[in-house]
Design a protein around this motif. Structure first.
Motif, PDB file in Angstrom:
ATOM      1  N   GLY A  22     -29.872 -32.166  20.245  1.00  0.00           N
ATOM      2  CA  GLY A  22     -28.637 -32.303  19.482  1.00  0.00           C
ATOM      3  C   GLY A  22     -28.768 -31.765  18.063  1.00  0.00           C
ATOM      4  O   GLY A  22     -27.855 -31.119  17.542  1.00  0.00           O
ATOM      5  N   THR A  23     -29.933 -32.022  17.439  1.00  0.00           N
ATOM      6  CA  THR A  23     -30.149 -31.551  16.062  1.00  0.00           C
ATOM      7  C   THR A  23     -30.142 -30.039  15.992  1.00  0.00           C
ATOM      8  O   THR A  23     -29.476 -29.440  15.131  1.00  0.00           O
TER       9      THR A  23
ATOM     10  N   ILE B  72     -24.686 -36.103  18.027  1.00  0.00           N
ATOM     11  CA  ILE B  72     -25.685 -35.717  17.022  1.00  0.00           C
ATOM     12  C   ILE B  72     -25.419 -34.297  16.544  1.00  0.00           C
ATOM     13  O   ILE B  72     -25.454 -34.002  15.336  1.00  0.00           O
ATOM     14  N   GLY B  73     -25.126 -33.394  17.480  1.00  0.00           N
ATOM     15  CA  GLY B  73     -24.872 -31.999  17.105  1.00  0.00           C
ATOM     16  C   GLY B  73     -23.660 -31.853  16.200  1.00  0.00           C
ATOM     17  O   GLY B  73     -23.711 -31.149  15.187  1.00  0.00           O
TER      18      GLY B  73
ATOM     19  N   SER C 146     -24.326 -38.206  23.649  1.00  0.00           N
ATOM     20  CA  SER C 146     -25.275 -38.437  22.561  1.00  0.00           C
ATOM     21  C   SER C 146     -25.683 -37.121  21.911  1.00  0.00           C
ATOM     22  O   SER C 146     -25.706 -36.989  20.685  1.00  0.00           O
ATOM     23  N   VAL C 147     -26.010 -36.122  22.736  1.00  0.00           N
ATOM     24  CA  VAL C 147     -26.376 -34.805  22.213  1.00  0.00           C
ATOM     25  C   VAL C 147     -25.215 -34.207  21.429  1.00  0.00           C
ATOM     26  O   VAL C 147     -25.395 -33.687  20.315  1.00  0.00           O
ATOM     27  N   SER C 148     -24.022 -34.298  21.996  1.00  0.00           N
ATOM     28  CA  SER C 148     -22.848 -33.733  21.330  1.00  0.00           C
ATOM     29  C   SER C 148     -22.555 -34.446  20.012  1.00  0.00           C
ATOM     30  O   SER C 148     -22.228 -33.809  19.008  1.00  0.00           O
TER      31      SER C 148
ATOM     32  N   ALA D 295     -23.892 -41.518  16.765  1.00  0.00           N
ATOM     33  CA  ALA D 295     -24.449 -40.796  17.916  1.00  0.00           C
ATOM     34  C   ALA D 295     -25.794 -41.380  18.320  1.00  0.00           C
ATOM     35  O   ALA D 295     -26.126 -41.437  19.512  1.00  0.00           O
TER      36      ALA D 295
END
Length: 435
Positions: free
Chosen positions: A351-352, A56-57, A52-54, A304
């Motif tokens: 992530g942002t 969004i990033g 999820s973090v990846s 994401a």
């Protein structure tokens, strides 16, 4: 039960006093965000959170890079256009402007106008050894042209000052010269669409010109389709008694629409247009493309966010016993909901910020990264003949970065609502039944 309480103890070391003084919802949310990997299920949940973090990033980074490149492309093409085009043009609707000096004085009454030069413009064909190419023929005064454009500095061979009245010399774009196979000193035949009546019938106007210069503006449209002649020679060819109008340069090109509106009021009877009107379709297309790319790439962030929903749902399922214990200790449903919203929001923020960092880093170094990839793969991503420019430009604009970051955070926050609400609806008795 005491053993269980120790398992879910949320106390932190005393030296971490700032964190220690946070409300317990924040402490639990932070602990769930960095959940341990004591079991396979925890490891899988952590893996889903990492995805999820990846996601969004990468979505944020991709959006920043794409918009920066599109901004750079627009800025680069605009700058190259305006190295040849005037910021504002003032001209007669029909016929010439014999008293162009008076019109120039009137234009200079506007403080924004910094340069003015007369011009004649028409369309024609250039012929050389059976090869024919279309071209915009622009008649200029070489001594005045440098006040409104950068053509004099863009001449690769020859000299713009060699445009002498009566000698019928011509300076053309390098791509046009290459297509015709001409160099400085060669002859070309100019044919104008305006016909002349002869005993043999209607024939196009023709004249032989000598190539005295070749320029490169860096904008393929003009390098392949624009030629300069002396204004007096152009007037003779199109049979005008004066210039077509004036080309003006102003202090701030972005203020051209406003200056053009002011000139329409101060110079009635003349037509006035600014550079954005001359290329309105191109700029409208670029703006539409930017909006569509923003929407399309925002979907990556939305996907994401869906991953974030799934990871939070799995976390809620895994932590039902924890939720039940917190409820029996007096936590309200709102507090439980807040714990998981904090966890999801932290994942979204992580992530942002990671995406912003990566996107800004890439956007600021596109001019280094892309040539390196081209050399590694032995390819050229941009063909000058197709994309007008051969190097990939980038123009990072911080308002775009803030907008993208805000959209990502909002989507991540929205994604936490349903799982958090589900957590707040857990019933302690049912959750602890098999514990």
């Amino acid at each position: 039960m005491c053993g269980k309480l120790r398992t879910y103890d949320i106390a932190l070391p005393e030296h971490m006093s700032i964190i220690h003084n946070l409300p317990y919802e924040w402490l639990v949310g932070l602990r769930y965000t960095r959940a341990g990997r004591r079991s396979g299920r925890n490891s899988f949940i952590s893996f889903i959170s990492l995805i999820s973090v990846s996601g969004i990033g990468l979505g944020v980074a991709a959006l920043i890079v794409v918009l920066s490149v599109m901004n750079g492309f627009q800025k680069e093409v605009t700058d190259r256009m305006l190295s040849v085009l005037a910021h504002v043009e003032v001209f007669e609707a029909e016929g010439g402007m014999p008293n162009w000096q008076a019109a120039r004085q009137e234009a200079f009454r506007n403080e924004a106008v910094k340069g003015a030069a007369p011009f004649v413009e028409t369309q024609g064909m250039l012929l050389r050894d059976g090869v024919m190419r279309p071209s915009i023929i622009r008649g200029i005064l070489p001594s005045e042209e440098q006040k409104v454009s950068d053509v004099a500095r863009q001449v690769r061979s020859g000299d713009l000052a060699a445009l002498v009245p009566g000698q019928f010399n011509i300076v053309m774009g390098y791509a046009l010269a290459r297509n015709l196979g001409v160099r400085v000193g060669d002859k070309v035949t100019m044919l104008l669409a305006k016909a002349q009546i002869t005993p043999a019938g209607m024939l196009p106007r023709t004249r032989t010109f000598t190539v005295v210069g070749i320029f490169e503006a860096g904008h393929f449209e003009y390098d392949a389709g624009l030629s300069f002649v002396h204004i007096e020679d152009a007037q003779k060819m199109v049979r005008l008694d004066g210039p077509s109008g004036l080309r003006l340069r102003i202090a701030n090109m972005h203020a051209a629409p406003q200056v053009a509106a002011e000139l329409r009021k101060s110079m009635p009877g003349l037509k006035v247009r600014d550079w954005s009107e001359q290329n309105a379709n191109w700029f409208a297309a670029v703006q539409t493309e930017k909006k569509m790319m923003f929407i399309i790439l925002t979907l990556i962030i939305a996907v994401a966010a869906f991953n974030l929903v799934s990871s939070l749902v799995m976390t809620v399922t895994e932590k039902q016993a924890d939720i039940a214990i917190l409820r029996t200790l007096g936590s309200s449903p709102r507090s439980i909901m807040k714990i998981f919203m904090i966890q999801g929001a932290l994942v979204g923020l992580l992530g942002t910020f990671a995406g912003i960092g990566l996107g800004v880093l890439v956007a600021l170094n596109v001019d280094v990264i892309v040539p390196f990839i081209e050399r590694m793969l032995g390819v050229q991503f941009l063909s000058k003949d197709i994309y007008l420019i051969s190097a990939l430009p980038s123009d990072l604009r911080w308002p775009d970065v803030y907008k993208i970051g805000g959209v990502a955070v909002v989507l991540a926050f929205v994604a936490t609502i349903y799982p958090s609400y589900s957590a707040s609806r857990v019933r302690p008795a049912e959750a602890l039944r098999y514990e």
